[in-house]
Design a protein around this motif. Structure first.
Motif, mmCIF file in Angstrom:
data_model
loop_
_atom_site.group_PDB
_atom_site.id
_atom_site.type_symbol
_atom_site.label_atom_id
_atom_site.label_comp_id
_atom_site.label_asym_id
_atom_site.label_seq_id
_atom_site.Cartn_x
_atom_site.Cartn_y
_atom_site.Cartn_z
ATOM 1 N N SER A 9 0.808 -1.221 0.000
ATOM 2 C CA SER A 9 0.000 0.000 0.000
ATOM 3 C C SER A 9 0.842 1.272 0.000
ATOM 4 O O SER A 9 0.340 2.343 -0.339
ATOM 5 N N SER A 10 2.134 1.176 0.314
ATOM 6 C CA SER A 10 2.986 2.364 0.281
ATOM 7 C C SER A 10 3.641 2.565 -1.085
ATOM 8 O O SER A 10 4.320 3.561 -1.293
ATOM 9 N N GLY A 11 3.430 1.635 -2.013
ATOM 10 C CA GLY A 11 3.948 1.816 -3.361
ATOM 11 C C GLY A 11 4.195 0.512 -4.071
ATOM 12 O O GLY A 11 4.572 -0.478 -3.452
ATOM 13 N N ASN A 12 3.968 0.517 -5.386
ATOM 14 C CA ASN A 12 4.162 -0.659 -6.227
ATOM 15 C C ASN A 12 4.962 -0.281 -7.460
ATOM 16 O O ASN A 12 4.686 0.733 -8.108
ATOM 17 N N ALA A 13 5.949 -1.107 -7.779
ATOM 18 C CA ALA A 13 6.743 -0.907 -8.989
ATOM 19 C C ALA A 13 7.509 -2.187 -9.279
ATOM 20 O O ALA A 13 8.084 -2.789 -8.364
ATOM 21 N N THR A 14 7.511 -2.585 -10.546
ATOM 22 C CA THR A 14 8.240 -3.763 -10.983
ATOM 23 C C THR A 14 9.050 -3.406 -12.216
ATOM 24 O O THR A 14 8.554 -2.742 -13.130
ATOM 25 N N TYR A 15 10.293 -3.848 -12.240
ATOM 26 C CA TYR A 15 11.196 -3.620 -13.370
ATOM 27 C C TYR A 15 11.321 -4.909 -14.164
ATOM 28 O O TYR A 15 11.548 -5.978 -13.590
ATOM 29 N N LEU A 16 11.170 -4.810 -15.488
ATOM 30 C CA LEU A 16 11.351 -5.947 -16.402
ATOM 31 C C LEU A 16 12.460 -5.616 -17.388
ATOM 32 O O LEU A 16 12.519 -4.496 -17.906
ATOM 33 N N GLU A 17 13.291 -6.600 -17.679
ATOM 34 C CA GLU A 17 14.371 -6.396 -18.645
ATOM 35 C C GLU A 17 14.512 -7.632 -19.520
ATOM 36 O O GLU A 17 14.583 -8.756 -19.028
ATOM 37 N N THR A 18 14.520 -7.395 -20.823
ATOM 38 C CA THR A 18 14.831 -8.450 -21.778
ATOM 39 C C THR A 18 16.155 -8.058 -22.436
ATOM 40 O O THR A 18 16.752 -7.037 -22.079
ATOM 41 N N ALA A 19 16.573 -8.815 -23.408
ATOM 42 C CA ALA A 19 17.822 -8.495 -24.099
ATOM 43 C C ALA A 19 17.766 -7.123 -24.760
ATOM 44 O O ALA A 19 18.783 -6.449 -24.884
ATOM 45 N N HIS A 20 16.563 -6.694 -25.155
ATOM 46 C CA HIS A 20 16.454 -5.462 -25.933
ATOM 47 C C HIS A 20 15.564 -4.386 -25.325
ATOM 48 O O HIS A 20 15.469 -3.293 -25.897
ATOM 49 N N HIS A 21 14.911 -4.659 -24.202
ATOM 50 C CA HIS A 21 13.950 -3.696 -23.651
ATOM 51 C C HIS A 21 14.038 -3.598 -22.142
ATOM 52 O O HIS A 21 14.364 -4.568 -21.453
ATOM 53 N N ARG A 22 13.725 -2.404 -21.639
ATOM 54 C CA ARG A 22 13.674 -2.113 -20.201
ATOM 55 C C ARG A 22 12.327 -1.465 -19.934
ATOM 56 O O ARG A 22 11.999 -0.440 -20.528
ATOM 57 N N ILE A 23 11.535 -2.060 -19.031
ATOM 58 C CA ILE A 23 10.150 -1.646 -18.819
ATOM 59 C C ILE A 23 9.847 -1.572 -17.329
ATOM 60 O O ILE A 23 10.292 -2.414 -16.559
ATOM 61 N N LEU A 24 9.068 -0.579 -16.932
ATOM 62 C CA LEU A 24 8.535 -0.501 -15.570
ATOM 63 C C LEU A 24 7.045 -0.787 -15.618
ATOM 64 O O LEU A 24 6.356 -0.328 -16.535
ATOM 65 N N ILE A 25 6.569 -1.516 -14.649
ATOM 66 C CA ILE A 25 5.135 -1.677 -14.458
ATOM 67 C C ILE A 25 4.807 -1.000 -13.141
ATOM 68 O O ILE A 25 5.292 -1.411 -12.085
ATOM 69 N N ASP A 26 4.085 0.085 -13.241
ATOM 70 C CA ASP A 26 3.705 0.958 -12.130
ATOM 71 C C ASP A 26 4.904 1.737 -11.598
ATOM 72 O O ASP A 26 6.058 1.325 -11.745
ATOM 73 N N ALA A 27 4.602 2.888 -11.030
ATOM 74 C CA ALA A 27 5.612 3.766 -10.445
ATOM 75 C C ALA A 27 4.997 4.396 -9.203
ATOM 76 O O ALA A 27 4.735 5.598 -9.162
ATOM 77 N N GLY A 28 4.760 3.570 -8.201
ATOM 78 C CA GLY A 28 4.046 4.006 -7.012
ATOM 79 C C GLY A 28 4.905 4.595 -5.913
ATOM 80 O O GLY A 28 4.452 4.728 -4.776
ATOM 81 N N LEU A 29 6.135 4.954 -6.233
ATOM 82 C CA LEU A 29 7.035 5.643 -5.303
ATOM 83 C C LEU A 29 7.437 6.966 -5.939
ATOM 84 O O LEU A 29 7.237 7.172 -7.136
ATOM 85 N N SER A 30 8.058 7.830 -5.163
ATOM 86 C CA SER A 30 8.563 9.086 -5.722
ATOM 87 C C SER A 30 9.658 8.784 -6.739
ATOM 88 O O SER A 30 10.279 7.708 -6.714
ATOM 89 N N GLY A 31 9.907 9.721 -7.618
ATOM 90 C CA GLY A 31 10.982 9.552 -8.588
ATOM 91 C C GLY A 31 12.310 9.272 -7.912
ATOM 92 O O GLY A 31 13.066 8.398 -8.337
ATOM 93 N N LYS A 32 12.606 9.988 -6.845
ATOM 94 C CA LYS A 32 13.864 9.804 -6.100
ATOM 95 C C LYS A 32 13.971 8.388 -5.540
ATOM 96 O O LYS A 32 15.006 7.738 -5.669
ATOM 97 N N ARG A 33 12.904 7.904 -4.926
ATOM 98 C CA ARG A 33 12.943 6.552 -4.351
ATOM 99 C C ARG A 33 13.060 5.485 -5.432
ATOM 100 O O ARG A 33 13.760 4.495 -5.252
ATOM 101 N N LEU A 34 12.408 5.702 -6.571
ATOM 102 C CA LEU A 34 12.552 4.741 -7.673
ATOM 103 C C LEU A 34 13.973 4.756 -8.233
ATOM 104 O O LEU A 34 14.521 3.706 -8.559
ATOM 105 N N GLU A 35 14.572 5.932 -8.328
ATOM 106 C CA GLU A 35 15.973 6.012 -8.759
ATOM 107 C C GLU A 35 16.859 5.212 -7.809
ATOM 108 O O GLU A 35 17.747 4.472 -8.243
ATOM 109 N N GLU A 36 16.642 5.373 -6.506
ATOM 110 C CA GLU A 36 17.427 4.645 -5.497
ATOM 111 C C GLU A 36 17.232 3.137 -5.613
ATOM 112 O O GLU A 36 18.195 2.373 -5.533
ATOM 113 N N ARG A 37 15.989 2.710 -5.806
ATOM 114 C CA ARG A 37 15.707 1.272 -5.928
ATOM 115 C C ARG A 37 16.357 0.691 -7.185
ATOM 116 O O ARG A 37 16.878 -0.414 -7.166
ATOM 117 N N MET A 38 16.323 1.452 -8.274
ATOM 118 C CA MET A 38 16.961 0.981 -9.505
ATOM 119 C C MET A 38 18.483 0.915 -9.320
ATOM 120 O O MET A 38 19.115 -0.052 -9.753
#
Length: 135
Positions: free
Chosen positions: A17-46
């Motif tokens: 409930s405090s935020g949802n985000a999932t990172y997917l990576e294939t050989a050719h693509h980088r994708i996020l599903i949801d961005a439920g945290l601040s930009g700064k916190r997502l940068e830190e998690r990545m």
């Protein structure tokens, strides 16, 4: 890290409930599903998983709740990534995410598939706890 053509790498950056985000990576693509945290916190998690948001090309939003969209606007503006959501979700999250350039806004209908070549993302119209259809 390099990713071989037949592998999928994923990381759950946040879940709950405090935020949802999932990172997917294939050989050719980088994708996020949801961005439920601040930009700064997502940068830190990545950074913690050795990845950068600069390399993410697409962000898929499942529905408009804040714990799924908090960082959507910031990431779209800062990194220029394309954002995908269904029409009702776009309408419901408009005030929460602020201005996103029209060229980055993508409507994907429930029940459709987004083909990235080495990755297919299937959408659903199954209800969660939202009045909008899920991605």
């Amino acid at each position: 890290m390099t990713n071989s053509d037949d592998k999928l790498y994923y990381s759950i950056l946040a879940s709950g409930s405090s935020g949802n985000a999932t990172y997917l990576e294939t050989a050719h693509h980088r994708i996020l599903i949801d961005a439920g945290l601040s930009g700064k916190r997502l940068e830190e998690r990545m950074e913690a998983i050795g990845r950068s948001l600069k390399d993410v090309e697409a962000l898929f939003v499942t529905h408009e709740h804040s714990d799924h969209v908090q960082g959507v606007g910031v990431l779209a503006r800062r990194y220029g990534m394309d954002v995908y959501a269904n029409a009702k979700t776009w309408q419901a999250m408009a005030k929460k995410v602020g201005q996103i350039p029209l060229a980055q806004k993508n409507i994907i209908e429930p029940g459709k598939v987004k083909d990235f070549g080495d990755c297919l993302l299937y959408t659903s119209d199954a209800a969660d706890d939202t009045p909008c259809e899920d991605l």
